[in-house]
Design a protein around this motif. Structure first.
Motif, PDB file in Angstrom:
ATOM      1  N   PHE A 120       0.831  -1.208   0.000  1.00 52.05           N
ATOM      2  CA  PHE A 120       0.000   0.000   0.000  1.00 52.05           C
ATOM      3  C   PHE A 120       0.863   1.254   0.000  1.00 52.05           C
ATOM      4  N   ARG A 121       1.875   1.291   0.844  1.00 49.91           N
ATOM      5  CA  ARG A 121       2.749   2.467   0.913  1.00 49.91           C
ATOM      6  C   ARG A 121       3.522   2.660  -0.380  1.00 49.91           C
ATOM      7  N   VAL A 122       3.983   1.550  -0.958  1.00 49.98           N
ATOM      8  CA  VAL A 122       4.747   1.625  -2.205  1.00 49.98           C
ATOM      9  C   VAL A 122       3.879   2.155  -3.336  1.00 49.98           C
ATOM     10  N   VAL A 123       2.615   1.721  -3.367  1.00 47.71           N
ATOM     11  CA  VAL A 123       1.703   2.149  -4.428  1.00 47.71           C
ATOM     12  C   VAL A 123       1.181   3.565  -4.166  1.00 47.71           C
ATOM     13  N   PHE A 158       6.070  -1.525  -8.727  1.00 47.03           N
ATOM     14  CA  PHE A 158       6.409  -0.225  -8.160  1.00 47.03           C
ATOM     15  C   PHE A 158       7.722  -0.324  -7.383  1.00 47.03           C
ATOM     16  N   ARG A 159       8.493   0.760  -7.440  1.00 46.61           N
ATOM     17  CA  ARG A 159       9.749   0.818  -6.695  1.00 46.61           C
ATOM     18  C   ARG A 159       9.505   0.833  -5.199  1.00 46.61           C
ATOM     19  N   LEU A 160      10.362   0.130  -4.445  1.00 47.22           N
ATOM     20  CA  LEU A 160      10.284   0.188  -2.989  1.00 47.22           C
ATOM     21  C   LEU A 160      10.679   1.568  -2.489  1.00 47.22           C
ATOM     22  N   GLU A 161      10.227   1.890  -1.273  1.00 50.07           N
ATOM     23  CA  GLU A 161      10.489   3.213  -0.696  1.00 50.07           C
ATOM     24  C   GLU A 161      11.962   3.413  -0.355  1.00 50.07           C
ATOM     25  N   GLU A 162      12.342   4.671  -0.309  1.00 45.97           N
ATOM     26  CA  GLU A 162      13.703   5.036   0.093  1.00 45.97           C
ATOM     27  C   GLU A 162      13.653   5.833   1.386  1.00 45.97           C
ATOM     28  N   CYS A 163      14.768   5.827   2.090  1.00 47.16           N
ATOM     29  CA  CYS A 163      14.888   6.666   3.288  1.00 47.16           C
ATOM     30  C   CYS A 163      15.232   8.090   2.888  1.00 47.16           C
ATOM     31  N   HIS A 164      14.877   9.003   3.750  1.00 45.49           N
ATOM     32  CA  HIS A 164      15.281  10.394   3.552  1.00 45.49           C
ATOM     33  C   HIS A 164      16.778  10.521   3.771  1.00 45.49           C
ATOM     34  N   PRO A 165      17.449  11.446   3.092  1.00 49.23           N
ATOM     35  CA  PRO A 165      18.896  11.643   3.315  1.00 49.23           C
ATOM     36  C   PRO A 165      19.269  11.920   4.764  1.00 49.23           C
ATOM     37  N   SER A 166      18.302  12.405   5.580  1.00 48.16           N
ATOM     38  CA  SER A 166      18.588  12.658   6.999  1.00 48.16           C
ATOM     39  C   SER A 166      18.417  11.412   7.860  1.00 48.16           C
ATOM     40  N   GLY A 167      17.990  10.283   7.260  1.00 43.45           N
ATOM     41  CA  GLY A 167      17.852   9.043   8.016  1.00 43.45           C
ATOM     42  C   GLY A 167      16.450   8.466   7.950  1.00 43.45           C
TER      43      GLY A 167
END
Length: 775
Positions: free
Chosen positions: A353-356, A458-467
């Motif tokens: 759900f989050r990925v989509v 769909f691409r998996l989520e990424e972390c923010h550059p701050s963590g």
């Protein structure tokens, strides 16, 4: 004239407002005229139907046990007042006296309390079977009886309302002895544990606020935040097709929030909370020992009391044998595994759900949603997770009950332990599966430009550059706030609304049944047999309260133990969790008290000397908290990468002293992707890049062949070393704390020694008296 005729005369006199004829009868007071239990059924017009026949058969079985039954018809309801004979309680008291574990409580002397009467009668009701083999539980399911309840004692109820069950007593102490006398030891121990837990949350909440304020103090001056906010770095698109390149400085606010919960103080706070959990449990054991010693139930055994009540119910009974079946155990293990796989599958569905949701929200016309698509997707995922928790709670309960039926335990206490372990395990996985993904997998398995990992296209989520810690914080904050706030609102308002609606109905019913002018009926000590009008009024008052069952107290315990899990397990990501728990618990104590005393039918009192298997569950959570917090700091937070950069790659590591040691850290954690690479061209379309030929993404990879750099492996090695060191140090501290704080205070040991000596001397004196009598 017999007693029934006298009672009818009294009622007739007072219905005609003539009190003179009743006054001479008032001195003839009988002891203990309260009713132990009330059965309610629909009025049956046909005495030959199955329901009516089963109803009569069950009542006949009760009469065989000398239980007195008073029948009152009101509209379409039939109320059966049940009063057990004194002989039943005398047998119970004698068996207590000769038992191995239950003879220290003192209940074998003096009058049997109303709480004990209710517990004994409740057991007998549920162990009474008709010729078809059906008991009360099955008859209730088949609507032979509508409901069953034990009535409140008006006088004691008023006292508890005045001293305990009111909002104005929010910051006053709890009358544990009064609660024990009225509701039994089990409920008293719940409030004792909850009060102790709330008190011990004060230092944890205070330190959590200090850690939060520490992050807030450097909100605008932290060099890492300034590096993000003043950066001109172009970042790669976050999703396929619709997402565009973006500037790192666009996420300045996100970076500030990240630093509030991902700073140096978090490590010390996580260590403190792991040790706090151990100290809390050890100090609780001492606190419990003092009270159960005062209540004379230190050596109490629930299984042995169950045997005693079995004999009271049926002197010719046979004990339930201990049984163990490898086939049943294997079946239960397989079903539990399948259930856990289903729960983990639901967590994967939330990930999908989050990925989509993120790329779909980025296409939204609203600028706010478009700019904050990832954050909104995280929050929507948390809300959906909460909805899933509410649904799965009911499913988990049903499955746990069915598994207990398969096991066929030999006692109610054993069934309760088995159910508690299964239910908590399912709930824990339901609540924490999604959190474990966010904490330990989010942004670590998504791949890199040219080789992204995809789920459902769909691409998996990424972390923010701050963590990644902020995503975990958002998930925890939403679930904790929703779960605590909404649960408390529904927990209080539903029985309150039912009570308000039923009060008007009860008043109409009371007006129909008339008024009583008999002074003796106003006796609050239960020493005088009230007239039918007063009996019915009291029964209706209890009938219209919210229903309770064997799960009522279990639900309260489960709610608090789950909260304890949130407060300790991922506290490194959310230092304000203890503060939220403290505020919630201050209100929770009074809310539960008001609900139990004012809005709900009386819970069946249970005698015990501990909170049972919940102690083992809390100990397991304490161990898990050490592991989880070590992993959160070592894996999820940026504490280790920042440490490695400061002492190995930063300006200060190279001997430069005229600059900040963390300058350039954000840039160091980013890698470069070039549009000239054919694999990158497949992932990013030209319209996404806006003529940009290169963009950055968070990872330690080579700009040439996208292989992992030596810095990645060094950071990974330090992460593992930190986790091992952290967990060993904290575990050693936990063992020292557990050893340093003994479970039983010396005063309790000495009191028990004196009590045992006094009882032995009393037994010897009785033996000598009986011997001298024989002579």
């Amino acid at each position: 004239m017999d007693s029934m005729a006298e009672e009818e005369t009294i009622e007739l006199c007072h219905r005609h407002k003539d009190s003179s004829c009743a006054e001479p009868l008032l001195p003839r007071m009988l002891p203990q005229r309260t009713y132990d239990y009330i059965l309610v059924a629909q009025k049956q017009d046909d005495d030959l139907n199955q329901k009516s026949q089963r109803q009569k058969a069950f009542l006949q079985q009760l009469e065989k046990k000398n239980i007195k039954i008073t029948r009152i018809i009101h509209d379409d309801k039939v109320f059966f007042g049940l009063r057990a004979p004194q002989e039943m309680f005398e047998n119970y008291q004698y068996l207590l006296k000769v038992s191995d574990s239950c003879n220290w409580c003192g209940d074998h002397n003096g009058e049997v309390t109303h709480a004990n009467r209710i517990r004994i009668v409740n057991f007998i009701l549920h162990q009474t079977f008709i010729d078809t083999g059906e008991n009360l539980k099955e008859l209730l399911k088949k609507d032979v009886f509508e409901t069953v309840f034990c009535p409140h004692e008006r006088k004691k109820q008023k006292e508890l309302k005045k001293s305990w069950a009111r909002w104005s007593a929010l910051f006053t102490g709890q009358p544990f002895s009064d609660v024990k006398y009225y509701f039994g030891e089990k409920i008293a121990l719940y409030y004792l544990w909850l009060g102790w837990y709330t008190k011990l949350l004060v230092p944890a909440a205070a330190l959590g606020v200090v850690v939060f304020l520490y992050g807030l103090a450097f909100f605008n001056t932290n060099p890492l935040i300034n590096e993000v906010c003043q950066s001109n770095i172009i970042m790669c698109p976050r999703c396929d097709k619709t997402c565009q390149v973006w500037k790192l400085s666009d996420t300045c606010s996100y970076a500030k929030v990240s630093h509030l919960f991902d700073n140096e103080g978090t490590v010390a706070f996580a260590m403190f909370m792991a040790i706090w959990a151990t100290l809390f449990l050890e100090l609780w054991k001492r606190h419990r020992a003092r009270h159960v010693s005062q209540w004379k139930v230190y050596d109490w055994c629930e299984e042995e009391e169950e045997l005693i009540m079995e004999i009271v119910n049926d002197p010719d009974c046979t004990p339930k044998q201990f049984r163990h079946s490898y086939l049943r155990s294997t079946l239960v293990l397989i079903l539990v595994t399948l259930m856990l796989m289903l729960i983990i599958g639901l967590a994967h569905a939330l990930v999908v759900f989050r990925v989509v949701a993120a790329p779909l929200l980025s296409e939204c016309q609203w600028k706010f949603l478009k700019d904050h698509a990832n954050t909104v997707a995280v929050m929507l995922g948390a809300v959906l997770h909460y909805v899933t928790i509410q649904i799965m709670t009911r499913v988990n309960r049903w499955v746990s009950l069915k598994l207990c039926e398969i096991e066929k335990t030999n006692s109610l206490a054993a069934t309760e332990r088995s159910f508690t372990v299964k239910m908590f395990t399912f709930q824990f996985f339901t609540l924490f599966s999604s959190l474990f993904y966010v904490a330990f997998f989010l942004g670590r398995i998504n791949g890199h430009p040219g080789n992204y990992v995809r789920l459902a296209g769909f691409r998996l989520e990424e972390c923010h550059p701050s963590g990644c810690l902020t995503d975990l914080f958002i998930q925890m904050a939403v679930i904790m706030l929703l779960k605590q706030t909404l649960n408390n609102i529904f927990e209080f308002t539903v029985p309150w609304l039912k009570s308000c609606m039923n009060k008007s109905t009860a008043k109409k019913l009371e007006r129909k049944c008339g008024y009583c002018y008999r002074k003796a009926c106003r006796d609050e000590h239960g020493r005088v047999e009230p007239c039918d009008i007063c009996k019915l009024r009291d029964w209706l008052r209890n009938y219209h309260l919210a229903d309770t069952d064997e799960f009522s107290l279990f639900n309260e315990f489960l709610e608090m133990v789950v909260q304890f899990s949130f407060t300790t397990t991922f506290v490194a990501a959310f230092p304000l969790a203890p503060l939220l728990a403290l505020i919630n618990n201050i209100f929770e104590i009074r809310l539960d008290a008001i609900k139990m005393v004012r809005l709900e039918r009386r819970l069946v009192p249970r005698k015990t000397n501990d909170i049972g298997v919940w102690t083992k569950v809390l100990e397991a959570i304490g161990v898990l908290a050490v592991i989880a917090n070590g992993l959160v700091i070592g894996v999820s937070s940026d504490f280790i990468p920042r440490l490695v950069y400061r002492y190995r790659y930063g300006p200060c590591a190279n001997g430069t002293t005229d600059t900040r040691c963390m300058q350039g850290y954000i840039n160091d954690t980013l890698s470069m992707a070039f549009m000239s690479h054919p694999d990158v061209q497949r992932d990013f379309k030209i319209e996404q890049m806006h003529n940009v030929t290169e963009c950055c993404y968070r990872d330690y990879r080579s700009d040439e062949d996208y292989s992992l750099t030596p810095q990645f492996w060094l950071v990974l090695a330090v992460r593992f070393a930190f986790i091992i060191l952290f967990e060993h140090v904290v575990v050693v501290c936990k063992f020292i704390a557990a050893w340093f704080v003994p479970n039983n205070p010396i005063g309790v040991k000495n009191d028990r020694l004196h009590d045992k000596l006094a009882r032995l001397k009393e037994e010897l004196r009785e033996f000598r008296r009986s011997k001298s009598t024989e002579v």
